[in-house]
Design an enzyme around this catalytic site. Structure first.
Site, PDB file in Angstrom:
ATOM      1  CB  SER A 130      54.054 -48.656  80.563  1.00 26.68           C
ATOM      2  OG  SER A 130      53.795 -47.298  80.858  1.00 26.68           O
ATOM      3  CE1 TYR A 151      49.072 -49.607  83.086  1.00 22.87           C
ATOM      4  CE2 TYR A 151      50.966 -48.133  83.217  1.00 22.87           C
ATOM      5  CZ  TYR A 151      50.062 -48.863  82.467  1.00 22.87           C
ATOM      6  OH  TYR A 151      50.151 -48.861  81.099  1.00 22.87           O
TER       7      TYR A 151
END
Length: 260
Positions: free
Chosen positions: A142, A155
């Protein structure tokens, strides 16, 4: 381009994972589709991929929060097809909260599914790839593997870990015909992001379009979502023979986010 090869895509019954499975099948690869649910619809997704692209596609249930099931997924694929050429670690979940309020169980789940599962599948896949002298590992990280944002402690930590894991594995496998890279998407309009949009709209009282423009895409200079198809195309390239000398790197598909 990938005719006759075998690919595993974790978390691939929806969103980015499904798009990657479709793209690899379109390039000729036989595909193992995965989720934790084992519903009739899951098997139908695999059957649809096989029908559309003229390849073999099977669904294998495996909960990416469970180490043994992660490793068994790889072994089942290797037994079923007699080879393992491509591993795409895509499975992921999200939770947004201030660090002092972050539920411990959500931290543990995100680290397990977003980071540890990739370790387990890679550890199981590498012996097969080394024996064959060929393999492609692509981890879906990401932009948050390269940059941080508030309220996403688990995350961001997991995705930074995925980038570090990618580099380490690439160095261990250099010269053995096996590459390991990470794709780092910015915001992609998937069910996961739709949930974030709805949550932020509820928190702020703003309408959906304002949340998208002023909050979700605030860090993405293009002010456009990356698409599932774009992430899938980047993954397919890294999974190809053309990417033989690309290893240990991150490929950002983020509208300029990490260029800032």
């Amino acid at each position: 381009m990938l005719t006759g090869q075998t690919a595993i895509v974790t978390g691939s019954t929806s969103g980015i994972g499904l798009g990657i499975a479709e793209k690899l099948a379109a390039k000729g690869a036989n595909v193992v589709v995965n989720s934790y649910s084992d519903k009739t619809e899951d098997h139908a997704i695999a059957a649809g991929i096989a029908s559309r692209h003229g390849v073999e596609a099977v669904y294998v249930k495996a909960d990416m929060a469970k180490p043994d099931e992660c490793r068994d997924l790889v072994e089942q694929a290797a037994v079923r097809f007699g080879r393992l050429d491509i591993l795409v670690n895509n499975a992921g979940i999200q939770h947004v909260a201030a660090v002092e309020d972050f539920p411990v169980e959500r931290w543990n789940a995100i680290i397990a599914i977003n980071l540890s599962s990739a370790f387990h599948t890679i550890a199981a896949a590498v012996p097969h790839m080394k024996a064959a002298g060929y393999g492609r590992i692509v981890n879906i990280a990401s932009a948050h593997g390269l940059r941080a944002s508030p309220y996403k402690a688990a995350y961001v930590s997991a995705k930074h870990g995925v980038v570090g894991l990618t580099k380490t594995v690439a160095l261990e496998l250099a010269g053995k015909g096996v590459t390991c890279n990470a794709v780092c998407p910015g915001f992609v309009l998937t069910p996961l992001v739709e949930t974030q949009i709805a949550d932020r709209a509820k928190e702020t009282g703003l309408d959906r379009e304002t949340v998208i423009r002023e909050i979700i895409l605030e860090k993405q200079p293009s002010k456009q979502f990356a698409t599932v198809e774009e992430i899938a195309a980047a993954t397919a390239f890294l999974a190809s023979k053309d990417a033989a000398q690309i290893t240990g790197t991150t490929l950002s598909v983020d509208g300029g986010w990490t260029a800032q």
